[in-house]
Design a protein around this motif. Structure first.
Motif, PDB file in Angstrom:
ATOM      1  N   ILE A 209       1.224   6.186   2.202  1.00 38.32           N
ATOM      2  CA  ILE A 209       0.194   5.156   2.108  1.00 38.32           C
ATOM      3  C   ILE A 209      -0.864   5.685   1.171  1.00 38.32           C
ATOM      4  O   ILE A 209      -1.330   6.821   1.299  1.00 38.32           O
ATOM      5  CB  ILE A 209      -0.380   4.823   3.494  1.00 38.32           C
ATOM      6  CG1 ILE A 209       0.667   4.059   4.290  1.00 38.32           C
ATOM      7  CG2 ILE A 209      -1.661   4.020   3.365  1.00 38.32           C
ATOM      8  CD1 ILE A 209       0.211   3.546   5.613  1.00 38.32           C
TER       9      ILE A 209
ATOM     10  N   ARG B 136       0.818  -1.218   0.000  1.00 35.84           N
ATOM     11  CA  ARG B 136       0.000   0.000   0.000  1.00 35.84           C
ATOM     12  C   ARG B 136       0.852   1.269   0.000  1.00 35.84           C
ATOM     13  O   ARG B 136       0.317   2.364   0.019  1.00 35.84           O
ATOM     14  CB  ARG B 136      -0.904   0.019   1.238  1.00 35.84           C
ATOM     15  CG  ARG B 136      -1.890  -1.091   1.271  1.00 35.84           C
ATOM     16  CD  ARG B 136      -3.020  -0.778   0.370  1.00 35.84           C
ATOM     17  NE  ARG B 136      -3.944  -1.910   0.299  1.00 35.84           N
ATOM     18  CZ  ARG B 136      -4.930  -1.978  -0.547  1.00 35.84           C
ATOM     19  NH1 ARG B 136      -5.136  -1.011  -1.398  1.00 35.84           N
ATOM     20  NH2 ARG B 136      -5.718  -3.012  -0.557  1.00 35.84           N
ATOM     21  N   ILE B 137       2.162   1.128  -0.008  1.00 32.87           N
ATOM     22  CA  ILE B 137       3.067   2.277   0.070  1.00 32.87           C
ATOM     23  C   ILE B 137       3.631   2.561  -1.313  1.00 32.87           C
ATOM     24  O   ILE B 137       4.143   1.671  -1.978  1.00 32.87           O
ATOM     25  CB  ILE B 137       4.206   2.001   1.080  1.00 32.87           C
ATOM     26  CG1 ILE B 137       3.616   1.772   2.471  1.00 32.87           C
ATOM     27  CG2 ILE B 137       5.198   3.144   1.098  1.00 32.87           C
ATOM     28  CD1 ILE B 137       4.610   1.299   3.492  1.00 32.87           C
TER      29      ILE B 137
END
Length: 134
Positions: free
Chosen positions: A66, A59-60
């Motif tokens: 994020i 998710r980064i």
């Protein structure tokens, strides 16, 4: 983790949604995109930041943000609430510490059952062998 501090650091952008909605899809920006620089957050300890970096690696993005998106609903306010709810869910799962495993000894009956199973299996294999008639 101080979630109120985190929600104040979050940047939410309205973008055009995908999927059904008729002509409205082409005109209205109803999807919500969330960006959050978690490494610069004041609501997290360094240990929590390291756990998030390890657990939420998918998710980064490249800028260490994020990134989350929500286009489940047709109005922006519900999508904003949903993307913040998603962030809360991801953070609680990433920061949850697994329960420590305590080593235990097997019980006397379980050891006995295991040994009996082994001897039964050995006996079955013994009877399958070729008979020597000498």
């Amino acid at each position: 983790m101080n979630f109120e501090t985190i929600t104040s650091e979050v940047v939410i952008i309205a973008i055009r949604s995908r999927g059904p909605g008729g002509q409205n899809v082409n005109k209205v920006s109803s999807a919500a995109q969330l960006f959050w620089h978690f490494l610069e957050s004041k609501g997290l300890s360094p240990d929590e930041k390291a756990r998030i970096q390890e657990k939420l690696v998918n998710r980064i993005n490249n800028e260490n943000q994020i990134y989350l998106r929500s286009d489940e609903y047709r109005d922006l306010e519900r999508n904003k609430a949903r993307v913040i709810e998603k962030l809360r869910d991801f953070l609680t799962t990433a920061l949850a510490r697994p329960k420590a495993r305590r080593a235990t000894r097997p019980t006397r009956s379980s050891i006995k059952k295991r040994r009996e199973g082994k001897s039964q299996r050995a006996e079955v294999k013994q009877t399958r062998r070729r008979v020597n008639w000498d």
